[in-house]
Write a protein that holds these residues in place. Structure first.
Motif, PDB file in Angstrom:
ATOM      1  N   THR A  14      60.343 -59.691  55.733  1.00  0.00           N
ATOM      2  CA  THR A  14      61.451 -59.684  54.772  1.00  0.00           C
ATOM      3  C   THR A  14      61.846 -61.092  54.340  1.00  0.00           C
ATOM      4  OG1 THR A  14      62.976 -59.641  56.652  1.00  0.00           O
ATOM      5  CG2 THR A  14      62.409 -57.531  55.650  1.00  0.00           C
ATOM      6  N   SER A  15      60.982 -62.077  54.613  1.00  0.00           N
ATOM      7  CA  SER A  15      61.314 -63.462  54.296  1.00  0.00           C
ATOM      8  C   SER A  15      61.261 -63.717  52.796  1.00  0.00           C
ATOM      9  CB  SER A  15      60.340 -64.409  54.996  1.00  0.00           C
ATOM     10  OG  SER A  15      59.055 -64.294  54.401  1.00  0.00           O
ATOM     11  N   ILE A  16      61.653 -64.916  52.424  1.00  0.00           N
ATOM     12  CA  ILE A  16      61.560 -65.351  51.028  1.00  0.00           C
ATOM     13  C   ILE A  16      60.291 -66.163  50.829  1.00  0.00           C
ATOM     14  CG2 ILE A  16      62.660 -66.731  49.229  1.00  0.00           C
ATOM     15  CD1 ILE A  16      65.348 -66.030  50.516  1.00  0.00           C
ATOM     16  N   VAL A  17      60.102 -67.176  51.647  1.00  0.00           N
ATOM     17  CA  VAL A  17      58.974 -68.093  51.481  1.00  0.00           C
ATOM     18  C   VAL A  17      57.643 -67.422  51.824  1.00  0.00           C
ATOM     19  CG1 VAL A  17      57.940 -70.237  52.338  1.00  0.00           C
ATOM     20  CG2 VAL A  17      60.392 -70.143  51.835  1.00  0.00           C
ATOM     21  N   GLY A  18      57.609 -66.617  52.886  1.00  0.00           N
ATOM     22  CA  GLY A  18      56.358 -66.027  53.341  1.00  0.00           C
ATOM     23  C   GLY A  18      55.655 -65.178  52.300  1.00  0.00           C
ATOM     24  N   HIS A  19      56.407 -64.539  51.426  1.00  0.00           N
ATOM     25  CA  HIS A  19      55.789 -63.692  50.411  1.00  0.00           C
ATOM     26  C   HIS A  19      54.999 -64.496  49.386  1.00  0.00           C
ATOM     27  CE1 HIS A  19      57.291 -59.845  51.706  1.00  0.00           C
ATOM     28  NE2 HIS A  19      58.477 -60.359  51.891  1.00  0.00           N
ATOM     29  N   ASP A  20      55.414 -65.749  49.164  1.00  0.00           N
ATOM     30  CA  ASP A  20      54.627 -66.615  48.272  1.00  0.00           C
ATOM     31  C   ASP A  20      53.226 -66.804  48.828  1.00  0.00           C
ATOM     32  OD1 ASP A  20      56.947 -67.010  46.735  1.00  0.00           O
ATOM     33  OD2 ASP A  20      57.510 -68.797  47.873  1.00  0.00           O
ATOM     34  N   ASP A  21      53.144 -67.123  50.128  1.00  0.00           N
ATOM     35  CA  ASP A  21      51.850 -67.322  50.763  1.00  0.00           C
ATOM     36  C   ASP A  21      51.034 -66.033  50.756  1.00  0.00           C
ATOM     37  OD1 ASP A  21      52.181 -70.062  51.476  1.00  0.00           O
ATOM     38  OD2 ASP A  21      53.469 -69.449  53.138  1.00  0.00           O
ATOM     39  N   LEU A  22      51.684 -64.916  51.057  1.00  0.00           N
ATOM     40  CA  LEU A  22      50.989 -63.631  51.065  1.00  0.00           C
ATOM     41  C   LEU A  22      50.321 -63.359  49.718  1.00  0.00           C
ATOM     42  CD1 LEU A  22      50.403 -60.920  52.536  1.00  0.00           C
ATOM     43  CD2 LEU A  22      52.503 -60.053  51.487  1.00  0.00           C
ATOM     44  N   GLU A  23      51.029 -63.652  48.638  1.00  0.00           N
ATOM     45  CA  GLU A  23      50.467 -63.450  47.305  1.00  0.00           C
ATOM     46  C   GLU A  23      49.226 -64.313  47.095  1.00  0.00           C
ATOM     47  OE1 GLU A  23      50.307 -62.179  43.180  1.00  0.00           O
ATOM     48  OE2 GLU A  23      51.323 -61.384  44.953  1.00  0.00           O
ATOM     49  N   MET A  24      49.273 -65.554  47.574  1.00  0.00           N
ATOM     50  CA  MET A  24      48.126 -66.450  47.401  1.00  0.00           C
ATOM     51  C   MET A  24      46.933 -65.995  48.237  1.00  0.00           C
ATOM     52  SD  MET A  24      49.157 -68.454  45.141  1.00  0.00           S
ATOM     53  CE  MET A  24      50.293 -67.177  44.560  1.00  0.00           C
ATOM     54  N   TYR A  25      47.187 -65.560  49.475  1.00  0.00           N
ATOM     55  CA  TYR A  25      46.102 -65.076  50.329  1.00  0.00           C
ATOM     56  C   TYR A  25      45.418 -63.871  49.695  1.00  0.00           C
ATOM     57  CZ  TYR A  25      48.639 -67.678  54.016  1.00  0.00           C
ATOM     58  OH  TYR A  25      49.278 -68.628  54.751  1.00  0.00           O
ATOM     59  N   GLU A  26      46.227 -62.931  49.206  1.00  0.00           N
ATOM     60  CA  GLU A  26      45.664 -61.718  48.620  1.00  0.00           C
ATOM     61  C   GLU A  26      44.838 -62.046  47.387  1.00  0.00           C
ATOM     62  OE1 GLU A  26      47.096 -57.182  47.526  1.00  0.00           O
ATOM     63  OE2 GLU A  26      48.595 -58.760  47.788  1.00  0.00           O
ATOM     64  N   ARG A  27      45.344 -62.937  46.556  1.00  0.00           N
ATOM     65  CA  ARG A  27      44.589 -63.342  45.355  1.00  0.00           C
ATOM     66  C   ARG A  27      43.288 -64.031  45.742  1.00  0.00           C
ATOM     67  NH1 ARG A  27      48.345 -65.533  40.408  1.00  0.00           N
ATOM     68  NH2 ARG A  27      49.988 -63.953  40.504  1.00  0.00           N
ATOM     69  N   ALA A  28      43.342 -64.867  46.768  1.00  0.00           N
ATOM     70  CA  ALA A  28      42.133 -65.576  47.198  1.00  0.00           C
ATOM     71  C   ALA A  28      41.098 -64.599  47.748  1.00  0.00           C
ATOM     72  CB  ALA A  28      42.480 -66.627  48.244  1.00  0.00           C
ATOM     73  N   GLN A  29      41.545 -63.636  48.559  1.00  0.00           N
ATOM     74  CA  GLN A  29      40.609 -62.676  49.135  1.00  0.00           C
ATOM     75  C   GLN A  29      39.924 -61.863  48.036  1.00  0.00           C
ATOM     76  OE1 GLN A  29      40.250 -62.663  52.603  1.00  0.00           O
ATOM     77  NE2 GLN A  29      38.430 -61.414  52.283  1.00  0.00           N
ATOM     78  N   LEU A  30      40.665 -61.505  47.009  1.00  0.00           N
ATOM     79  CA  LEU A  30      40.088 -60.771  45.884  1.00  0.00           C
ATOM     80  C   LEU A  30      39.193 -61.677  45.030  1.00  0.00           C
ATOM     81  CD1 LEU A  30      43.221 -58.711  44.792  1.00  0.00           C
ATOM     82  CD2 LEU A  30      41.175 -57.831  45.928  1.00  0.00           C
ATOM     83  N   GLY A  31      39.679 -62.895  44.798  1.00  0.00           N
ATOM     84  CA  GLY A  31      38.942 -63.809  43.932  1.00  0.00           C
ATOM     85  C   GLY A  31      37.608 -64.245  44.491  1.00  0.00           C
ATOM     86  N   LEU A  32      37.486 -64.280  45.812  1.00  0.00           N
ATOM     87  CA  LEU A  32      36.231 -64.709  46.427  1.00  0.00           C
ATOM     88  C   LEU A  32      35.074 -63.758  46.159  1.00  0.00           C
ATOM     89  CD1 LEU A  32      37.514 -66.088  49.843  1.00  0.00           C
ATOM     90  CD2 LEU A  32      36.432 -67.399  48.023  1.00  0.00           C
ATOM     91  N   HIS A  33      35.370 -62.561  45.686  1.00  0.00           N
ATOM     92  CA  HIS A  33      34.295 -61.622  45.354  1.00  0.00           C
ATOM     93  C   HIS A  33      33.731 -61.867  43.961  1.00  0.00           C
ATOM     94  CE1 HIS A  33      34.515 -59.049  48.918  1.00  0.00           C
ATOM     95  NE2 HIS A  33      35.822 -59.229  48.879  1.00  0.00           N
ATOM     96  N   ALA A  34      34.372 -62.761  43.199  1.00  0.00           N
ATOM     97  CA  ALA A  34      33.841 -63.104  41.877  1.00  0.00           C
ATOM     98  C   ALA A  34      32.547 -63.896  42.041  1.00  0.00           C
ATOM     99  CB  ALA A  34      34.865 -63.930  41.093  1.00  0.00           C
ATOM    100  N   ASP A  35      31.529 -63.560  41.276  1.00  0.00           N
ATOM    101  CA  ASP A  35      30.208 -64.151  41.440  1.00  0.00           C
ATOM    102  C   ASP A  35      30.008 -65.465  40.688  1.00  0.00           C
ATOM    103  OD1 ASP A  35      29.297 -62.182  43.167  1.00  0.00           O
ATOM    104  OD2 ASP A  35      28.682 -60.873  41.514  1.00  0.00           O
ATOM    105  N   GLY A  36      31.028 -65.942  40.027  1.00  0.00           N
ATOM    106  CA  GLY A  36      30.876 -67.188  39.278  1.00  0.00           C
ATOM    107  C   GLY A  36      30.697 -68.408  40.161  1.00  0.00           C
ATOM    108  N   GLN A  37      31.146 -68.316  41.430  1.00  0.00           N
ATOM    109  CA  GLN A  37      31.053 -69.457  42.344  1.00  0.00           C
ATOM    110  C   GLN A  37      31.034 -68.913  43.771  1.00  0.00           C
ATOM    111  OE1 GLN A  37      30.164 -72.608  43.463  1.00  0.00           O
ATOM    112  NE2 GLN A  37      31.272 -73.344  41.663  1.00  0.00           N
ATOM    113  N   GLU A  38      30.020 -69.279  44.557  1.00  0.00           N
ATOM    114  CA  GLU A  38      29.897 -68.736  45.911  1.00  0.00           C
ATOM    115  C   GLU A  38      30.505 -69.649  46.975  1.00  0.00           C
ATOM    116  OE1 GLU A  38      25.940 -67.649  46.923  1.00  0.00           O
ATOM    117  OE2 GLU A  38      25.827 -66.031  45.437  1.00  0.00           O
ATOM    118  N   TRP A  39      30.899 -70.861  46.600  1.00  0.00           N
ATOM    119  CA  TRP A  39      31.352 -71.830  47.591  1.00  0.00           C
ATOM    120  C   TRP A  39      32.839 -72.127  47.433  1.00  0.00           C
ATOM    121  CZ3 TRP A  39      28.297 -73.545  51.560  1.00  0.00           C
ATOM    122  CH2 TRP A  39      26.931 -73.230  51.472  1.00  0.00           C
TER     123      TRP A  39
END
Length: 455
Positions: A375-400
């Motif tokens: 229920t924090s304020i700051v932690g949700h910012d990080d959660l959003e970034m982690y989720e976006r990164a986990q999804l974005g890493l499946h994009a084939d434009g860059q493997e590294w």
């Protein structure tokens, strides 16, 4: 299911190829096969945090946790010693303890067939035991009771364990990094921490290493947290003109909006085997308001000069590889528990400084609630970034994935070194350790593997 046919198991060169000097392959975050190998090799061959001795102060007290996928039980024996055991009955494999913590009395009793065990794990009794006469039970592994982990060690009440029977020793694995635990404990006038309250538990849809890396990523606070901490500060600035003392919450939020130069100047230190911390010269915790009576209590306990030395060390986040972070100045600890390649449970614990004013613990609780809670304020910012990164890493434009910030060609690994506070050197340090401990047990015979990897 893996995106590709198995290609890393029993192939240390393939695993090593995932980590280069200034970049790592996306498979380290996304491939279920790599995750399985982490559970088998990395979490078995490193020293992993189990719990704190203050959670089990009395004989018969116990706590349960996991190391990788292994269910673990830590108990306080009648002689005061702490034992770290596999949470599994040697008879049919039933978990002995199912609660996060409790007191078992004088012995553990399996809920399936009532085999009982002393609090050090030794077999105590078997119902209707004559059914085993002449069967060779005494020579079997079951007769030995609850199996202990490969090795365990209690350092200033912090309980660690290594699953592997042989491997790198505790002191070698942690080395000088233990100074961060020392400083946190020494902040108590009695030289003692007490873990109080249940942890805040928060599930994250991302790989566990993203959370570990984030602990020393100082280029994201002023960006990712602008909408939360930045907004809170703006509201306070409007109210500040009306007078009044700055609230404790604002003191906690404000440093998140410090400029890049502040974070760069505060510095970063790396240690061998993946450990490191931000905040060498200062940190976001350095300018909190003084708590009445605290320095006086510290001076009485340590002398004024030593008290100043202890309290003048304001490290930001110390990462203990593979999966915990401690904040000495604010007395919190976070455990990043891997559940799947894209799923991590985060547990955030708070400690009371024995003999210190209650207001210090109030600030610790406030920090944990505002920054780390579901229920924090700051932690949700990080959660959003982690989720976006986990999804974005499946994009084939860059493997590294790039971890090149402030990289210098020829940068040494497995050393103690200082760097600028915005450097990604600690991330590179973690991945060097990751590759080392992931592959050591693939390359060497049991009994030799991790000793040589640590040299």
């Amino acid at each position: 299911m893996p995106r590709y046919a198995p290609r890393y198991a029993n192939d240390p060169s393939a695993v090593k190829s995932l980590v280069e000097a200034e970049r790592v392959h996306r498979d380290v975050y996304t491939d279920p096969e790599v995750f399985d190998l982490e559970m088998e090799h990395l979490f078995a061959n490193t020293w992993v945090y189990v719990g704190h001795a203050s959670q089990i102060p009395n004989a018969g007290d116990y706590l349960t946790t996991e190391i990788g996928r292994q269910p673990i039980l830590a108990s306080r024996h009648t002689d005061g010693s702490v034992h770290v055991l596999y949470n599994r009955c040697p008879h049919k494999g039933t978990k002995i303890a199912s609660e996060p913590c409790g007191n078992t009395g004088k012995f553990f009793r399996c809920p399936y067939h009532a085999w009982s065990f002393k609090t050090n794990g030794k077999l105590l009794a078997i119902p209707f035991k004559k059914g085993y006469e002449g069967t060779g039970l005494k020579e079997s592994g079951a007769a030995e009771g609850l199996a202990p982990v490969g090795a365990s060690h209690v350092y200033r009440d912090f309980i660690f364990a290594r699953l592997a029977e042989t491997g790198i020793e505790f002191e070698t694995f942690f080395g000088d990094s233990l100074s961060s635990i020392d400083n946190m404990v020494d902040r108590s006038p009695e030289g003692r921490l007490v873990l109080e309250g249940a942890p805040l538990r928060y599930m994250h849809p991302c790989n566990w290493k993203m959370l570990v890396e984030n602990q020393t990523d100082t280029c994201h606070p002023m960006v990712a947290h602008e909408s939360s901490a930045g907004t809170a500060i703006s509201v306070w600035e409007r109210e500040e003109a009306k007078g009044g003392k700055k609230p404790m919450a604002v003191e906690v939020y404000a440093p998140f909006m410090a400029p890049y130069e502040f974070f760069e100047d505060m510095g970063l230190r790396v240690w061998p085997n993946g450990h490191g911390h931000t905040g060498v010269t200062t940190s976001i915790h350095a300018d909190y308001s003084a708590i009445p009576g605290y320095f006086e209590a510290m001076s009485e306990a340590y002398g004024e000069e030593r008290a100043k030395e202890i309290l003048g060390e304001n490290r930001h986040n110390t990462v203990y590889f593979p999966n915990i972070m401690v904040k000495g100045p604010i007395q919190t600890l976070r455990v990043f528990k891997p559940i799947a390649a894209d799923r991590t449970l985060v547990e955030s614990y708070t400690f009371r400084l024995a003999g210190a004013p209650d207001m210090l613990f109030e600030r610790t609780l406030m920090y944990n609630r505002l920054i780390n809670a579901p229920t924090s304020i700051v932690g949700h910012d990080d959660l959003e970034m982690y989720e976006r990164a986990q999804l974005g890493l499946h994009a084939d434009g860059q493997e590294w994935v790039n971890i090149q910030r402030l990289y210098e060609p020829g940068e040494e690994a497995d050393v103690t070194a200082l760097a600028g506070g915005t450097s990604e050197r600690e991330m590179r340090n973690q991945f060097h350790a990751w590759a080392k401990f992931m592959t050591a047990s693939m390359e060497e015979p049991a009994g030799e593997r991790v000793h040589e990897a640590a040299e």
